[in-house]
Design a protein around this motif. Structure first.
Motif, PDB file in Angstrom:
ATOM      1  N   ALA A  10       6.743   4.963   9.709  1.00  0.00           N
ATOM      2  CA  ALA A  10       7.731   6.033   9.640  1.00  0.00           C
ATOM      3  C   ALA A  10       7.509   6.902   8.397  1.00  0.00           C
ATOM      4  CB  ALA A  10       9.137   5.445   9.633  1.00  0.00           C
ATOM      5  N   VAL A  11       7.118   6.259   7.284  1.00  0.00           N
ATOM      6  CA  VAL A  11       6.894   7.005   6.036  1.00  0.00           C
ATOM      7  C   VAL A  11       5.689   7.930   6.184  1.00  0.00           C
ATOM      8  CG1 VAL A  11       6.419   6.807   3.572  1.00  0.00           C
ATOM      9  CG2 VAL A  11       7.897   5.129   4.706  1.00  0.00           C
ATOM     10  N   TYR A  12       4.584   7.375   6.707  1.00  0.00           N
ATOM     11  CA  TYR A  12       3.387   8.208   6.881  1.00  0.00           C
ATOM     12  C   TYR A  12       3.629   9.318   7.898  1.00  0.00           C
ATOM     13  CZ  TYR A  12       0.920   4.585   4.305  1.00  0.00           C
ATOM     14  OH  TYR A  12       0.519   3.716   3.342  1.00  0.00           O
ATOM     15  N   GLY A  13       4.346   8.977   8.973  1.00  0.00           N
ATOM     16  CA  GLY A  13       4.657   9.985   9.991  1.00  0.00           C
ATOM     17  C   GLY A  13       5.428  11.138   9.387  1.00  0.00           C
ATOM     18  N   THR A  14       6.428  10.812   8.573  1.00  0.00           N
ATOM     19  CA  THR A  14       7.249  11.840   7.937  1.00  0.00           C
ATOM     20  C   THR A  14       6.400  12.715   7.019  1.00  0.00           C
ATOM     21  OG1 THR A  14       9.037  10.241   7.954  1.00  0.00           O
ATOM     22  CG2 THR A  14       9.344  12.187   6.603  1.00  0.00           C
ATOM     23  N   LEU A  15       5.567  12.067   6.205  1.00  0.00           N
ATOM     24  CA  LEU A  15       4.729  12.832   5.269  1.00  0.00           C
ATOM     25  C   LEU A  15       3.764  13.736   6.022  1.00  0.00           C
ATOM     26  CD1 LEU A  15       3.867  10.194   2.513  1.00  0.00           C
ATOM     27  CD2 LEU A  15       5.320  12.213   2.300  1.00  0.00           C
ATOM     28  N   LEU A  16       3.126  13.181   7.046  1.00  0.00           N
ATOM     29  CA  LEU A  16       2.102  13.924   7.784  1.00  0.00           C
ATOM     30  C   LEU A  16       2.704  15.135   8.492  1.00  0.00           C
ATOM     31  CD1 LEU A  16      -0.935  13.721   8.628  1.00  0.00           C
ATOM     32  CD2 LEU A  16      -0.101  12.734  10.765  1.00  0.00           C
TER      33      LEU A  16
ATOM     34  N   ILE B 134       0.831  -1.206   0.000  1.00  0.00           N
ATOM     35  CA  ILE B 134       0.000   0.000   0.000  1.00  0.00           C
ATOM     36  C   ILE B 134       0.868   1.259   0.000  1.00  0.00           C
ATOM     37  CG2 ILE B 134      -1.698   1.323   1.322  1.00  0.00           C
ATOM     38  CD1 ILE B 134      -2.880  -1.393   2.169  1.00  0.00           C
ATOM     39  N   VAL B 135       1.927   1.259   0.807  1.00  0.00           N
ATOM     40  CA  VAL B 135       2.762   2.463   0.834  1.00  0.00           C
ATOM     41  C   VAL B 135       3.449   2.648  -0.529  1.00  0.00           C
ATOM     42  CG1 VAL B 135       5.016   1.637   1.706  1.00  0.00           C
ATOM     43  CG2 VAL B 135       4.177   3.853   2.402  1.00  0.00           C
ATOM     44  N   ALA B 136       3.796   1.540  -1.164  1.00  0.00           N
ATOM     45  CA  ALA B 136       4.383   1.637  -2.510  1.00  0.00           C
ATOM     46  C   ALA B 136       3.383   2.258  -3.477  1.00  0.00           C
ATOM     47  CB  ALA B 136       4.817   0.258  -2.985  1.00  0.00           C
ATOM     48  N   ALA B 137       2.127   1.834  -3.371  1.00  0.00           N
ATOM     49  CA  ALA B 137       1.089   2.376  -4.247  1.00  0.00           C
ATOM     50  C   ALA B 137       0.874   3.863  -3.986  1.00  0.00           C
ATOM     51  CB  ALA B 137      -0.216   1.608  -4.039  1.00  0.00           C
ATOM     52  N   VAL B 138       0.889   4.232  -2.701  1.00  0.00           N
ATOM     53  CA  VAL B 138       0.674   5.637  -2.349  1.00  0.00           C
ATOM     54  C   VAL B 138       1.809   6.498  -2.925  1.00  0.00           C
ATOM     55  CG1 VAL B 138       0.672   7.281  -0.424  1.00  0.00           C
ATOM     56  CG2 VAL B 138      -0.709   5.210  -0.287  1.00  0.00           C
ATOM     57  N   ILE B 139       3.039   6.042  -2.747  1.00  0.00           N
ATOM     58  CA  ILE B 139       4.186   6.853  -3.185  1.00  0.00           C
ATOM     59  C   ILE B 139       4.319   6.867  -4.703  1.00  0.00           C
ATOM     60  CG2 ILE B 139       6.686   7.088  -3.090  1.00  0.00           C
ATOM     61  CD1 ILE B 139       6.670   5.802  -0.401  1.00  0.00           C
ATOM     62  N   LEU B 140       4.130   5.706  -5.312  1.00  0.00           N
ATOM     63  CA  LEU B 140       4.412   5.600  -6.758  1.00  0.00           C
ATOM     64  C   LEU B 140       3.235   5.991  -7.628  1.00  0.00           C
ATOM     65  CD1 LEU B 140       6.425   2.253  -6.806  1.00  0.00           C
ATOM     66  CD2 LEU B 140       7.331   4.566  -6.997  1.00  0.00           C
ATOM     67  N   LEU B 141       1.995   5.788  -7.139  1.00  0.00           N
ATOM     68  CA  LEU B 141       0.835   6.046  -7.984  1.00  0.00           C
ATOM     69  C   LEU B 141      -0.011   7.213  -7.485  1.00  0.00           C
ATOM     70  CD1 LEU B 141      -0.240   2.311  -8.428  1.00  0.00           C
ATOM     71  CD2 LEU B 141       1.108   3.695 -10.020  1.00  0.00           C
ATOM     72  N   LEU B 142      -0.460   7.111  -6.222  1.00  0.00           N
ATOM     73  CA  LEU B 142      -1.417   8.076  -5.716  1.00  0.00           C
ATOM     74  C   LEU B 142      -0.848   9.499  -5.682  1.00  0.00           C
ATOM     75  CD1 LEU B 142      -4.256   8.455  -4.470  1.00  0.00           C
ATOM     76  CD2 LEU B 142      -3.186   8.184  -2.233  1.00  0.00           C
ATOM     77  N   LEU B 143       0.294   9.670  -5.017  1.00  0.00           N
ATOM     78  CA  LEU B 143       0.833  11.022  -4.864  1.00  0.00           C
ATOM     79  C   LEU B 143       1.193  11.669  -6.202  1.00  0.00           C
ATOM     80  CD1 LEU B 143       2.874  10.577  -1.576  1.00  0.00           C
ATOM     81  CD2 LEU B 143       0.800  11.911  -1.903  1.00  0.00           C
TER      82      LEU B 143
ATOM     83  N   SER C 156     -11.795  -2.722   0.857  1.00  0.00           N
ATOM     84  CA  SER C 156     -10.544  -2.323   0.209  1.00  0.00           C
ATOM     85  C   SER C 156      -9.955  -1.177   1.009  1.00  0.00           C
ATOM     86  CB  SER C 156     -10.806  -1.889  -1.235  1.00  0.00           C
ATOM     87  OG  SER C 156     -11.388  -0.614  -1.235  1.00  0.00           O
ATOM     88  N   GLY C 157      -8.693  -1.287   1.315  1.00  0.00           N
ATOM     89  CA  GLY C 157      -8.089  -0.320   2.235  1.00  0.00           C
ATOM     90  C   GLY C 157      -7.231   0.712   1.554  1.00  0.00           C
ATOM     91  N   THR C 158      -7.522   1.029   0.303  1.00  0.00           N
ATOM     92  CA  THR C 158      -6.607   1.918  -0.419  1.00  0.00           C
ATOM     93  C   THR C 158      -6.579   3.318   0.168  1.00  0.00           C
ATOM     94  OG1 THR C 158      -8.406   1.994  -1.979  1.00  0.00           O
ATOM     95  CG2 THR C 158      -6.394   0.886  -2.705  1.00  0.00           C
ATOM     96  N   GLU C 159      -7.729   3.796   0.670  1.00  0.00           N
ATOM     97  CA  GLU C 159      -7.756   5.156   1.187  1.00  0.00           C
ATOM     98  C   GLU C 159      -7.181   5.222   2.592  1.00  0.00           C
ATOM     99  OE1 GLU C 159      -8.479   8.088  -0.403  1.00  0.00           O
ATOM    100  OE2 GLU C 159      -8.380   6.682  -2.073  1.00  0.00           O
ATOM    101  N   THR C 160      -7.262   4.121   3.339  1.00  0.00           N
ATOM    102  CA  THR C 160      -6.744   4.127   4.695  1.00  0.00           C
ATOM    103  C   THR C 160      -5.302   3.666   4.661  1.00  0.00           C
ATOM    104  OG1 THR C 160      -8.876   3.154   5.143  1.00  0.00           O
ATOM    105  CG2 THR C 160      -7.412   3.483   7.029  1.00  0.00           C
ATOM    106  N   PRO C 161      -4.399   4.455   5.186  1.00  0.00           N
ATOM    107  CA  PRO C 161      -3.025   3.980   5.239  1.00  0.00           C
ATOM    108  C   PRO C 161      -2.943   2.770   6.170  1.00  0.00           C
ATOM    109  CG  PRO C 161      -3.209   6.287   5.941  1.00  0.00           C
ATOM    110  CD  PRO C 161      -4.581   5.766   5.800  1.00  0.00           C
ATOM    111  N   ALA C 162      -2.656   1.633   5.628  1.00  0.00           N
ATOM    112  CA  ALA C 162      -2.515   0.445   6.458  1.00  0.00           C
ATOM    113  C   ALA C 162      -1.107   0.430   7.002  1.00  0.00           C
ATOM    114  CB  ALA C 162      -2.774  -0.799   5.631  1.00  0.00           C
TER     115      ALA C 162
END
Lengths: 378, 248
Positions: free
Chosen positions: A302-308, A18-27, A369-375
């Motif tokens: 750690a990734v979400y914390g940094t972004l937030l 999911i974090v890969a999808a968020v960084i590579l696709l969503l953002l 589906s948990g795409t919107e919630t950072p798992a």
């Protein structure tokens, strides 16, 4: 390795995807080139936060000086780029052409010896990882073999961060001083200031970050990872089980330093300069906060914390610049007091049970589906 | 001076002084292979300090500790473990955040260097050995449980298991039955009787019934010095011992 996948491990793998999808696709899909570059800058701090998850979360070694290693990696890259930008033709108006401009302003007439190897790109790439690791080894060897730990270690790392900042600022002719190394233009002839270059660098950075997370996951799931947890809990028992505790601490500290160096180098490439303001005490503590907010036991957190936190910092300091430091202090206290395991802890204690309940109710139907919630995996 | 290589462990003239206070004062004793040596003595007699000195936790001010001809006072803690000395602490000292399996696995004597630990594989040998030890320490049904949820007695057993998996030649146990319920105590005595076969053991214990059952040799410490030494019957009838310890 265990043949069966434990549920914690599975959650972590799902979290990684999911974090890969968020960084590579969503953002990249929802932000423009300018904002994406900003996100890319934030993500370079995530390298440090991931290192802290291993060092602080797993092994219990709190370093308040990770900015040192981030900065060293960044400076290594900046020195290479600066030399490339300081060709004799580009610097012909200087009294000594062919050396970086700030050296010329400081009446230095020849390139210092330690700058020489940074003409080589290969050397620079190695130095980005090795220079921070060597310094971490020296600090770690001096501290851990003498059994210095806990608060004392944190204070000493902070002092070293302060010393390094003072050194960089004081040696203006060799380091660019308080302004840092600026006006970086090309990487092997490729202009890094264009929007397209910045987008490419964003993806390079994202892939490197994911690789570092995957590597860290492997370290954590090895026996070494369990020894780190064991020595956080009962250092003496580990020692009297036949392990040289200091060697393990030195290893994890060096590992965290090396990946912080990669983050620093990617920072320099994406932002176009490096300065002592990313080395000292304040950035070092900020990096600990990124890690704490995300959850110090979670690599993904750690990734979400940094972004937030960085997103909050940018939006908040645009409107109330003088209040930001107070807000960050308050945030840190809130994390420590109210949710010590950060976002990842909140996820495992609140969100995951909901999924499980939902999953039970709708047996047969596919899970939410948990795409919107950072798992965030523990 | 003789080298005393016939003994497994020879402690000679061992002294440690904390700011002038001698917790252990000119202590000498010897342990034969396969001997079960019990150290008793009133509180503050220096029993635990003596074990701390042998395993390297505390550094001796003077004196020597030789284990199979090697001088332990100059070795680091982990090297002493590699030489074959295992130590159980007074309070159960286990890794609460890890499972019982992982606790035992970490104690398995392989992959003890940084890179050895990175490359360590949980293979058949490891799993079988862990299962074997877990059965011995009555925890075969708790392997996947986090160690913090074990009872006090189970934690003591786990720590004993963590030592056993290393198969040390000399085992040092500091009050192994302390704080246990009666039934746990019986089980532990049975466990200890089983595991001390074929190796030398130094035990610190207050439970006299237990000491009588297992001891080959008893050393009574008092104020850091040896007060009396010999068989339990000999020690019990020694008027000096009765005076300071058993008489109370």
């Amino acid at each position: 390795m265990t043949p069966m996948l434990t549920s914690a491990r599975k959650t972590e793998l799902i979290g990684f995807v999911i974090v890969a999808a968020v960084i590579l696709l969503l953002l990249p899909a929802v932000t423009d080139a300018f904002r994406l570059n900003l996100v890319g800058k934030y993500l370079t701090y995530a390298f440090v936060a991931v290192g802290l998850v291993l060092c602080w979360g797993s092994a219990g070694i709190l370093s308040l000086g990770q900015g040192i290693f981030f900065g060293l990696g960044g400076y290594c890259m900046a020195m290479f780029l600066k030399l490339e930008a300081s060709t004799p033709e580009a610097t012909s108006i200087q009294s000594t052409p062919g050396i970086p401009d700030f050296m010329d302003w400081n009446q230095i007439t020849a390139l210092p010896w330690f700058w020489e190897p940074f003409h080589s790109f290969g050397f620079t790439l190695v130095a980005v990882v090795v220079v921070p690791a060597i310094l971490a080894f020296i600090i770690g060897f001096a501290m851990f073999t003498r059994r210095v730990g806990g608060v004392y270690f944190a204070i000493i790392t902070q002092a070293i961060a302060a010393i390094l900042t003072i050194l960089i600022i004081g040696q203006q002719g060799y380091t660019g001083g308080v302004n840092g190394i600026t006006d970086l233009r090309t990487l092997l002839g490729w202009d890094i200031r264009t929007d397209s270059a910045k987008t490419i660098l964003y993806f390079v950075n994202a892939f490197l970050l994911l690789a570092v997370i995957a590597l860290s996951m492997a370290v954590r799931s090895s026996k070494l990872g369990r020894i780190l947890v064991a020595l956080r809990d009962k250092e003496d028992r580990v020692r009297f089980s036949g392990y040289d505790v200091a060697a393990f601490k030195i290893f994890v500290f060096c590992f965290a330093a090396a990946i912080s160096g990669i983050g620093g180098a990617m920072f320099t490439l994406q932002v176009g300069f490096m300065s002592p303001s990313f080395v000292g005490i304040v950035p070092s503590i900020e990096m600990v906060i990124f890690c704490a907010v995300g959850g110090r036991h979670s690599l993904i957190g750690a990734v979400y914390g940094t972004l937030l936190v960085n997103w909050a910092k940018t939006s908040f300091s645009e409107s109330f610049p003088e209040l930001w430091l107070f807000a960050m202090g308050a945030l840190f206290i809130a994390v420590v007091m109210a949710f010590p395991n950060g976002l990842a802890g909140l996820y495992t204690s609140h969100v995951q049970p909901l999924f499980k309940r939902f999953g039970r109710k709708s047996a047969g139907r596919s899970a939410a589906s948990g795409t919107e919630t950072p798992a965030i995996a523990e | 001076m003789t080298t005393n290589n016939d003994f497994l462990l020879s402690v000679e003239g061992l002294t440690v002084s904390f700011d002038g206070f001698k917790a252990v004062d000119d202590l000498s004793f010897y342990v034969d292979p396969n001997e079960i040596h019990v150290i008793i003595g009133p509180n503050g007699a220096g029993k635990t300090t003596a074990l701390d000195l042998i395993c390297g936790k505390t550094r001796a001010t003077s004196g020597s500790i030789r284990f199979r001809g090697k001088e332990l006072t100059e070795m680091k803690e982990h090297q002493i473990v590699h030489a074959g000395v295992g130590r159980k602490f007074q309070n159960p000292s286990i890794y609460e955040d890890l499972t019982v399996f992982e606790n035992l696995e970490i104690s398995f004597p392989r992959g003890r260097s940084v890179f050895g630990a990175l490359a360590f594989k949980r293979d058949k040998e490891v799993r079988e050995r862990v299962a074997e030890i877990a059965e011995m320490i009555f925890l075969e049904d708790h392997l996947e449980e986090r160690a913090e949820y074990l009872s006090h007695g189970q934690k003591q057993w786990l720590e004993i298991g963590m030592l056993l998996i290393q198969n040390p030649e000399l085992l040092m146990l500091d009050e192994p039955v302390a704080g246990m319920s009666v039934s746990e105590r019986v089980k532990t005595a049975e466990l200890l009787n089983r595991i001390i076969q074929g190796r030398a053991v130094i035990v610190i214990e207050h439970d006299m019934k237990f000491v009588e059952d297992i001891a080959h040799k008893v050393t009574v410490l008092h104020q850091g010095k040896v007060l009396s030494e010999g068989s339990m019957t000999h020690v019990k009838s020694d008027p000096k011992v009765v005076e300071v310890y058993l008489g109370h």
